[in-house]
Design a protein around this motif. Sequence first.
Motif, PDB file in Angstrom:
ATOM      1  N   HIS A 103       0.812  -1.218   0.000  1.00  0.00           N
ATOM      2  CA  HIS A 103       0.000   0.000   0.000  1.00  0.00           C
ATOM      3  C   HIS A 103       0.846   1.269   0.000  1.00  0.00           C
ATOM      4  O   HIS A 103       0.306   2.360  -0.158  1.00  0.00           O
ATOM      5  CB  HIS A 103      -0.920   0.017   1.221  1.00  0.00           C
ATOM      6  N   TRP A 125      -9.112   2.535  -5.835  1.00  0.00           N
ATOM      7  CA  TRP A 125     -10.223   3.417  -5.497  1.00  0.00           C
ATOM      8  C   TRP A 125     -10.733   3.044  -4.114  1.00  0.00           C
ATOM      9  O   TRP A 125     -10.341   2.007  -3.570  1.00  0.00           O
ATOM     10  CB  TRP A 125     -11.360   3.275  -6.511  1.00  0.00           C
ATOM     11  N   GLU A 126     -11.589   3.859  -3.561  1.00  0.00           N
ATOM     12  CA  GLU A 126     -12.173   3.557  -2.259  1.00  0.00           C
ATOM     13  C   GLU A 126     -12.938   2.244  -2.330  1.00  0.00           C
ATOM     14  O   GLU A 126     -13.625   1.954  -3.306  1.00  0.00           O
ATOM     15  CB  GLU A 126     -13.120   4.682  -1.834  1.00  0.00           C
ATOM     16  N   LYS A 131     -12.078  -2.808   5.523  1.00  0.00           N
ATOM     17  CA  LYS A 131     -11.593  -1.603   6.189  1.00  0.00           C
ATOM     18  C   LYS A 131     -10.101  -1.446   5.906  1.00  0.00           C
ATOM     19  O   LYS A 131      -9.306  -2.339   6.182  1.00  0.00           O
ATOM     20  CB  LYS A 131     -11.835  -1.705   7.696  1.00  0.00           C
ATOM     21  N   GLY A 135      -5.687   5.175   2.149  1.00  0.00           N
ATOM     22  CA  GLY A 135      -6.675   5.748   1.256  1.00  0.00           C
ATOM     23  C   GLY A 135      -6.444   5.304  -0.174  1.00  0.00           C
ATOM     24  O   GLY A 135      -5.474   4.600  -0.479  1.00  0.00           O
ATOM     25  N   PRO A 136      -7.334   5.723  -1.075  1.00  0.00           N
ATOM     26  CA  PRO A 136      -7.197   5.369  -2.485  1.00  0.00           C
ATOM     27  C   PRO A 136      -5.854   5.798  -3.062  1.00  0.00           C
ATOM     28  O   PRO A 136      -5.394   6.913  -2.828  1.00  0.00           O
ATOM     29  CB  PRO A 136      -8.356   6.125  -3.144  1.00  0.00           C
ATOM     30  N   GLN A 137      -5.236   4.892  -3.818  1.00  0.00           N
ATOM     31  CA  GLN A 137      -3.913   5.144  -4.382  1.00  0.00           C
ATOM     32  C   GLN A 137      -3.966   5.831  -5.745  1.00  0.00           C
ATOM     33  O   GLN A 137      -3.057   6.557  -6.111  1.00  0.00           O
ATOM     34  CB  GLN A 137      -3.148   3.816  -4.527  1.00  0.00           C
TER      35      GLN A 137
END
Length: 201
Positions: A103, A125-126, A131, A135-137
Motif C-alpha cells: 500500500h 479506489w475507495e 476496512k 486511502g485510495p492510491q
Amino acid sequence: MSRLPSKIYPVVDHPRWVERLGAAGARFIQLRIKDLPVEELRAQITTAQELAARFNVSLVLNDYWELAVELGIEWLHLGQEDLDTADLELIRSTGIRLGVSTHCHEELDRALLIKPDYIAIGPIWETKLKKMAFGPQGVERITEWRELCGDIPVVAIGGITLERLPSCLKAGADSVSAVGDFVRHDDPEGQVRRWLACAET
C-alpha cells in the motif's frame, strides 16, 4: 518472473464461486475466507482445490500459509501482517507461488526483498468491502509500481469495476482484481465474460 495466469483476478469467499466463475472462464481466483474453525476451513479449501482442478483455475489461497503448505496449494497471497509470521523459506521450498499486498513505498521495499511472484497495489479506489488503513492510491500509483517492480507482475485491487478495468491495464497492471464487481453482481458469470472480453481489447 512467470506471467500471471490471467489479466482478471476475482477474489471470492466460498468455494462455490470457484465453480461458478471458473465455469464462466475465470482462470485466476483467490479464495479469501475469514473466521472459520480450522477443520471447516480445511474442508472448504480442499473443495475449492477440487473445483479449481476441474475448471482449469489457478487457485490462490489468502493468508493461511500453513494450510497452503499442507494441502499443496499452487498460489498463496499474504498481507503485510502475514509476512511477520509466515515461514517464507518453507513456503518457497514447496514450490508455492507467492503474491504480496502493498500500500506504500515502505511495504513495496519489503515485498521486493522477498521477490514474490506478484505484488498487489491498492486500494486503487475507495473500497467498502474491507476496512483499509490506506486511502485510495489512484491509477498513477499502478504506473509507478510497474516501473519499480521490474519484472515482477503487478496486480491492481480495490474499488475496481468493469468500467475502471481498462484504465488499470493501461496504467501498467498485469492483472486486475476485484471482489464486489463479481460476487455482488446480478450476473456474476456474465460479468466474468465481460471482464475477459474487455481485458483482451
